[in-house]
Design an enzyme around this catalytic site. Structure first.
Site, PDB file in Angstrom:
ATOM      1  N   CYS A  28     110.233  33.651  23.073  1.00 23.09           N
ATOM      2  CA  CYS A  28     109.005  33.303  23.765  1.00 23.09           C
ATOM      3  C   CYS A  28     108.557  34.453  24.664  1.00 23.09           C
ATOM      4  O   CYS A  28     109.351  35.247  25.122  1.00 23.09           O
ATOM      5  CB  CYS A  28     109.253  32.084  24.636  1.00 23.09           C
ATOM      6  SG  CYS A  28     109.804  30.676  23.688  1.00 23.09           S
ATOM      7  N   ARG A  53     106.969  39.911  20.259  1.00 27.65           N
ATOM      8  CA  ARG A  53     108.104  38.979  20.359  1.00 27.65           C
ATOM      9  C   ARG A  53     107.949  37.831  19.365  1.00 27.65           C
ATOM     10  O   ARG A  53     108.873  37.049  19.158  1.00 27.65           O
ATOM     11  CB  ARG A  53     108.186  38.424  21.783  1.00 27.65           C
ATOM     12  CG  ARG A  53     108.464  39.471  22.840  1.00 27.65           C
ATOM     13  CD  ARG A  53     108.244  38.917  24.232  1.00 27.65           C
ATOM     14  NE  ARG A  53     109.324  38.054  24.626  1.00 27.65           N
ATOM     15  CZ  ARG A  53     110.385  38.458  25.316  1.00 27.65           C
ATOM     16  NH1 ARG A  53     110.512  39.727  25.627  1.00 27.65           N
ATOM     17  NH2 ARG A  53     111.336  37.628  25.665  1.00 27.65           N
ATOM     18  N   TRP A 101     108.367  30.372  20.773  1.00 30.48           N
ATOM     19  CA  TRP A 101     109.193  30.436  19.553  1.00 30.48           C
ATOM     20  C   TRP A 101     109.918  29.106  19.503  1.00 30.48           C
ATOM     21  O   TRP A 101     110.808  28.859  20.318  1.00 30.48           O
ATOM     22  CB  TRP A 101     110.184  31.597  19.623  1.00 30.48           C
ATOM     23  CG  TRP A 101     111.136  31.618  18.456  1.00 30.48           C
ATOM     24  CD1 TRP A 101     110.837  31.466  17.130  1.00 30.48           C
ATOM     25  CD2 TRP A 101     112.566  31.784  18.497  1.00 30.48           C
ATOM     26  NE1 TRP A 101     111.966  31.527  16.364  1.00 30.48           N
ATOM     27  CE2 TRP A 101     113.037  31.733  17.169  1.00 30.48           C
ATOM     28  CE3 TRP A 101     113.477  31.979  19.498  1.00 30.48           C
ATOM     29  CZ2 TRP A 101     114.390  31.862  16.844  1.00 30.48           C
ATOM     30  CZ3 TRP A 101     114.822  32.121  19.182  1.00 30.48           C
ATOM     31  CH2 TRP A 101     115.273  32.055  17.868  1.00 30.48           C
ATOM     32  N   ASN A 127     111.144  29.733  28.688  1.00 29.88           N
ATOM     33  CA  ASN A 127     111.803  30.478  27.625  1.00 29.88           C
ATOM     34  C   ASN A 127     113.276  30.119  27.691  1.00 29.88           C
ATOM     35  O   ASN A 127     113.874  30.146  28.751  1.00 29.88           O
ATOM     36  CB  ASN A 127     111.629  31.988  27.841  1.00 29.88           C
ATOM     37  CG  ASN A 127     112.158  32.789  26.648  1.00 29.88           C
ATOM     38  OD1 ASN A 127     112.525  32.206  25.628  1.00 29.88           O
ATOM     39  ND2 ASN A 127     112.199  34.098  26.794  1.00 29.88           N
ATOM     40  N   GLY A 128     113.874  29.727  26.566  1.00 31.32           N
ATOM     41  CA  GLY A 128     115.296  29.372  26.552  1.00 31.32           C
ATOM     42  C   GLY A 128     115.488  27.981  25.984  1.00 31.32           C
ATOM     43  O   GLY A 128     114.614  27.435  25.314  1.00 31.32           O
ATOM     44  N   GLU A 510     124.904  49.824   8.266  1.00 32.96           N
ATOM     45  CA  GLU A 510     123.603  49.818   8.942  1.00 32.96           C
ATOM     46  C   GLU A 510     122.480  50.041   7.945  1.00 32.96           C
ATOM     47  O   GLU A 510     121.425  49.412   8.008  1.00 32.96           O
ATOM     48  CB  GLU A 510     123.581  50.876  10.037  1.00 32.96           C
ATOM     49  CG  GLU A 510     122.223  51.164  10.666  1.00 32.96           C
ATOM     50  CD  GLU A 510     121.551  49.963  11.330  1.00 32.96           C
ATOM     51  OE1 GLU A 510     122.191  48.894  11.426  1.00 32.96           O
ATOM     52  OE2 GLU A 510     120.377  50.086  11.691  1.00 32.96           O
ATOM     53  N   LYS A 514     119.359  47.378   7.423  1.00 36.06           N
ATOM     54  CA  LYS A 514     117.931  47.763   7.471  1.00 36.06           C
ATOM     55  C   LYS A 514     117.192  47.234   6.248  1.00 36.06           C
ATOM     56  O   LYS A 514     116.111  46.679   6.347  1.00 36.06           O
ATOM     57  CB  LYS A 514     117.820  49.295   7.557  1.00 36.06           C
ATOM     58  CG  LYS A 514     118.133  49.822   8.931  1.00 36.06           C
ATOM     59  CD  LYS A 514     117.025  49.473   9.886  1.00 36.06           C
ATOM     60  CE  LYS A 514     117.356  49.226  11.322  1.00 36.06           C
ATOM     61  NZ  LYS A 514     118.378  48.306  11.694  1.00 36.06           N
ATOM     62  N   GLU A 517     116.954  43.285   6.370  1.00 37.68           N
ATOM     63  CA  GLU A 517     116.072  42.668   7.369  1.00 37.68           C
ATOM     64  C   GLU A 517     114.610  43.081   7.184  1.00 37.68           C
ATOM     65  O   GLU A 517     113.720  42.460   7.722  1.00 37.68           O
ATOM     66  CB  GLU A 517     116.550  42.972   8.788  1.00 37.68           C
ATOM     67  CG  GLU A 517     116.575  44.422   9.186  1.00 37.68           C
ATOM     68  CD  GLU A 517     117.073  44.586  10.635  1.00 37.68           C
ATOM     69  OE1 GLU A 517     117.000  43.646  11.428  1.00 37.68           O
ATOM     70  OE2 GLU A 517     117.544  45.689  10.954  1.00 37.68           O
ATOM     71  N   HIS A 533     138.797  47.165  -4.996  1.00 43.49           N
ATOM     72  CA  HIS A 533     139.429  45.864  -4.651  1.00 43.49           C
ATOM     73  C   HIS A 533     138.469  44.709  -4.871  1.00 43.49           C
ATOM     74  O   HIS A 533     138.583  43.666  -4.219  1.00 43.49           O
ATOM     75  CB  HIS A 533     139.908  45.906  -3.203  1.00 43.49           C
ATOM     76  CG  HIS A 533     140.920  46.971  -2.948  1.00 43.49           C
ATOM     77  ND1 HIS A 533     142.214  46.937  -3.467  1.00 43.49           N
ATOM     78  CD2 HIS A 533     140.817  48.166  -2.313  1.00 43.49           C
ATOM     79  CE1 HIS A 533     142.860  48.035  -3.110  1.00 43.49           C
ATOM     80  NE2 HIS A 533     142.044  48.799  -2.404  1.00 43.49           N
ATOM     81  N   LYS A 635     113.291  40.151  18.273  1.00 42.04           N
ATOM     82  CA  LYS A 635     113.673  41.461  18.806  1.00 42.04           C
ATOM     83  C   LYS A 635     114.851  41.308  19.752  1.00 42.04           C
ATOM     84  O   LYS A 635     115.723  42.155  19.815  1.00 42.04           O
ATOM     85  CB  LYS A 635     112.501  42.115  19.551  1.00 42.04           C
ATOM     86  CG  LYS A 635     112.826  43.501  20.100  1.00 42.04           C
ATOM     87  CD  LYS A 635     113.252  44.461  19.004  1.00 42.04           C
ATOM     88  CE  LYS A 635     113.759  45.779  19.511  1.00 42.04           C
ATOM     89  NZ  LYS A 635     114.389  46.597  18.449  1.00 42.04           N
TER      90      LYS A 635
HETATM   91  C1  AGP Z   1     118.905  45.439  14.243  1.00 40.82           C
HETATM   92  O1  AGP Z   1     117.909  46.059  13.432  1.00 40.82           O
HETATM   93  C2  AGP Z   1     118.580  44.004  14.544  1.00 40.82           C
HETATM   94  N1  AGP Z   1     117.328  43.881  15.192  1.00 40.82           N
HETATM   95  C3  AGP Z   1     119.720  43.270  15.246  1.00 40.82           C
HETATM   96  O2  AGP Z   1     120.875  43.362  14.448  1.00 40.82           O
HETATM   97  C4  AGP Z   1     120.082  43.790  16.667  1.00 40.82           C
HETATM   98  O3  AGP Z   1     120.728  45.040  16.571  1.00 40.82           O
HETATM   99  C5  AGP Z   1     121.063  42.792  17.314  1.00 40.82           C
HETATM  100  O4  AGP Z   1     120.408  41.547  17.434  1.00 40.82           O
HETATM  101  C6  AGP Z   1     121.563  43.238  18.692  1.00 40.82           C
HETATM  102  O5  AGP Z   1     120.465  43.361  19.565  1.00 40.82           O
HETATM  103  P1  AGP Z   1     120.718  44.130  20.979  1.00 40.82           P
HETATM  104  O6  AGP Z   1     121.103  45.530  20.644  1.00 40.82           O
HETATM  105  O7  AGP Z   1     119.395  44.042  21.686  1.00 40.82           O
HETATM  106  O8  AGP Z   1     121.808  43.402  21.691  1.00 40.82           O
END
Ligand code: AGP
Length: 640
Positions: A28, A53, A101, A127-128, A510, A514, A517, A533, A635
């Protein structure tokens, strides 16, 4: 023999300019204003700045002439703006607003925030998650109050309405209500009988105060108000703030005055804009050289020794550390995996890397001689926050690596190393990740310096190598045409694999994340040695497999990865190998080679990840995806 050697060539072309297509779920956004200007306009402008957001509804409330007025609509912010154009709210210098959200109750007009109390006294945005809302809802029913929405937020609004009706001021009433709530919440409220005041409270969910000239702001993120002021105060855990146009006071949930630390937000509005790129993510990939350089700035004293100002843990305590535990989520966890190699190699201190969401449930062994290093771009990730609280209960010292000044995780840590990537708006982390790596290297070198496991000249040499990285990445980014072409070649691939060994293994993970996501396709990272394996069964004809090649000639791992490439090519895979510029072995065995700048082994992730970021971003944009706000993602994941 590689059919194409993607070498350093002409200038890359930034992505096509496209409008963001749609906004999907995320955290949110909250904005509050008290001042002489049109509060509705400033709050809606702030909500627009928080659009990244993500949300599924939006609303705003004003206090004018002793009355509360509320406008709220499901869907995009533009729906609310249409509502306000058709039915303007009364002119006022006091307003609160929200982009939602959904957690409790679907994304509908009724469930949108702000929520009003039945007695018409207060409006609340939140928010929460209020975890005990069901119990409180039953209590309200007994008092004859039936909420109109399915939200946990309205429960707080109803309780607050009852509280202010007893005659107390809004601050005291909110304090009473907060002490009855369980869970994570940032609550912001106005009372029609206190037309100059906005009050807010926070527990486990971000809130920042913007201190303007004759006006004050409240927001979940500084982006909401940095067009008006860059002086900010981050609210602490279990704190309540009361603002008017000219004053702000902070107290604890028990009513004592609280001390807070104002700070200057160096990010200006333009930094948060796209700067000519089509997506924030692409802009942030191209900002990486500067982000790395900025993170390295000011880290040495005049003698050349490393200096980490915010560290605030005495050298003798660092010398007493007998175990390091790195805790993080997602991309930040992969940065922690790289940190392990550097920390153990340079300091000889055992280093474990833990997923934050697993850490506190496995009864971990940490204590006063454990250094817990938490890595978080946002500084608000709930899993990570809860993990470090657990570690601190076990008397471990906690050091945060974070990109967001004043956010909750560094504030709840003993020490912090801030990265200086600037605002990372794209949900998929890029420059956040790279600057986390830099901070991890700096920490490992600082520990080596303090513990004497590396001489000053050795450390200086590695710092010099780090200082060459921005130029190396610039060169890579000037040669992305071949990678963009690969994205076109593989745009319809249903699956892509990523292999790596040693520090190349976290890079493979990583790179896969990418692609998952952003392009929403199956992508998996493996330790190359694990292929035989089981995963090798996945290899089939023309399956794209990226392989992160260790630098040649420095140990046996290089030859082993060459064997891995031969094994998968023999089974029909298309091998795209990321290898140092003159790695002729790689050229002989790969279908395609992406040339990497020559850097020291442990620093290779800094350059190896860049082509994989560009590949994922480009492939996803070719599929028409919103790479800044991928579906289902947030985010900052501020709920567990
Ligand atoms: C990475 O591209 C993602 N957005 C996600 O994995 C992110 O790294 C993870 O949620 C941790 O977020 P933070 O670094 O803000 O704690």
């Amino acid at each position: 023999m590689a059919e194409r050697l993607l070498r350093l060539a002409d200038v890359a072309k930034p992505g096509r300019l496209r409008d963001p297509t749609r906004t999907v779920f995320a955290m949110c956004g909250i904005v509050g204003y008290a001042g002489p200007k049109s509060a509705v306009d400033l709050v809606v402008e702030g909500l627009r700045r928080l659009e990244y957001r993500g949300y599924d509804s939006a609303g705003v409330s004003v206090v004018a002439d002793g009355e509360l007025s509320v406008a709220k609509r499901a869907g995009k912010l533009v729906n609310l703006e249409k509502e306000l154009a058709e039915t303007p709210l009364p002119v006022s210098g006091l307003a609160i607003g929200h982009t939602r959200w959904a957690t409790h109750g679907g994304p509908t007009d009724v469930n949108a925030h702000p929520h009003r109390s039945s007695n018409g006294r207060v409006a609340v945005v939140h928010n929460g998650i209020i975890e005990n809302f069901a119990v409180l809802r039953a209590e309200l029913a007994e008092a004859g109050i039936t909420p109109v929405s399915a939200t946990d937020t309205e429960i707080a609004a109803q309780l607050l309405g009852l509280e202010v009706a007893k005659g107390g001021d809004l601050t005291g009433a909110l304090r009473t209500v907060c002490n009855r709530l369980e869970g994570a919440f940032t609550l912001v409220a106005v009372d029609c009988e206190q037309p100059d005041t906005v009050v807010a409270a926070r527990r486990n969910s971000p809130l920042v105060v913007g201190l303007g000239d004759g006006e004050n702001f409240l927001a979940s993120d500084v982006a909401a108000f940095i067009g008006h002021t860059r002086e900010a105060v981050e609210l602490g855990q279990d704190q309540i703030v009361t603002i008017t146009a000219t004053t702000f006071e902070v107290e604890t949930f028990t009513g004592e005055p609280a001390t807070v630390r104002p700070y200057h937000v160096s990010w200006d509005l333009s930094a948060a804009e796209k700067g000519g790129f089509d997506w924030f993510m692409r802009k942030e990939i191209y900002e990486q050289p500067k982000a790395v350089a900025d993170t390295l700035l000011g880290r040495q004293d005049e003698s050349g020794a490393l200096r980490l100002d915010e560290l605030r843990i005495a050298p003798e305590e660092l010398r007493a550390v007998d175990k390091i535990v790195v805790i993080a989520c997602g991309t930040s966890f992969y940065a922690g995996m790289v940190a392990k190699y550097a920390i153990e190699h340079w300091t000889r201190v055992p280093c474990e890397v833990e997923l934050a969401s697993e850490f506190r449930y496995r009864d971990p062994i940490v204590g006063p001689t454990t250094l817990v290093v938490t890595i978080s771009q946002s500084g608000e990730t709930a899993d990570t926050l809860m993990a470090i609280r657990h570690a601190r209960e076990q008397k471990a010292r906690v050091l945060a690596i974070c990109n967001t000044n004043g956010s909750t995780i560094p504030r709840e840590s003993d020490a912090v190393i801030y990265t200086h990537a600037g605002p990372e708006i794209g949900v998929a982390s890029t420059k956040g990740f790279l600057t986390q790596l830099v901070a991890c290297y700096l920490l490992a070198l600082y520990l080596a310096q303090v513990r004497g496991t590396k001489f000053g000249d050795e450390i200086a040499l590695l710092i010099e190598e780090l200082e060459k990285i921005p130029a190396a990445i610039e060169r890579q980014l000037a040669d992305m045409d071949g990678v963009l072409q690969l994205a076109s070649d593989f745009a319809e691939s249903p699956s892509v694999l990523f292999l790596g060994r040693h520090v190349g293994y976290p890079v493979a993970l990583e790179g896969a994340l990418k692609l998952k996501e952003l392009a929403y396709i199956h992508a998996e990272g493996f330790a190359a040695g694990e292929l035989k394996h089981g995963p090798i069964a996945l290899i089939e004809d023309q399956l794209p497999v990226f392989v992160v090649m260790p630098p040649p000639g420095r140990d046996l791992v290089h030859e082993k990865v060459i064997s891995n490439i031969a094994e998968i090519r023999a089974r029909g895979a298309r091998t795209i190998v990321l290898a140092e510029e003159d790695d002729l072995d790689a050229v002989r065995h790969a279908d395609v080679v992406i040339a990497l700048p020559k850097v020291p082994t442990l620093l290779q992730p800094l350059v190896a990840i860049v082509p994989l970021q560009v590949f994922a971003c480009e492939l996803a944009t070719r599929k028409g995806h919103d790479v800044d706000q991928p579906r289902n993602l947030a985010k900052s994941v501020t709920v567990e």
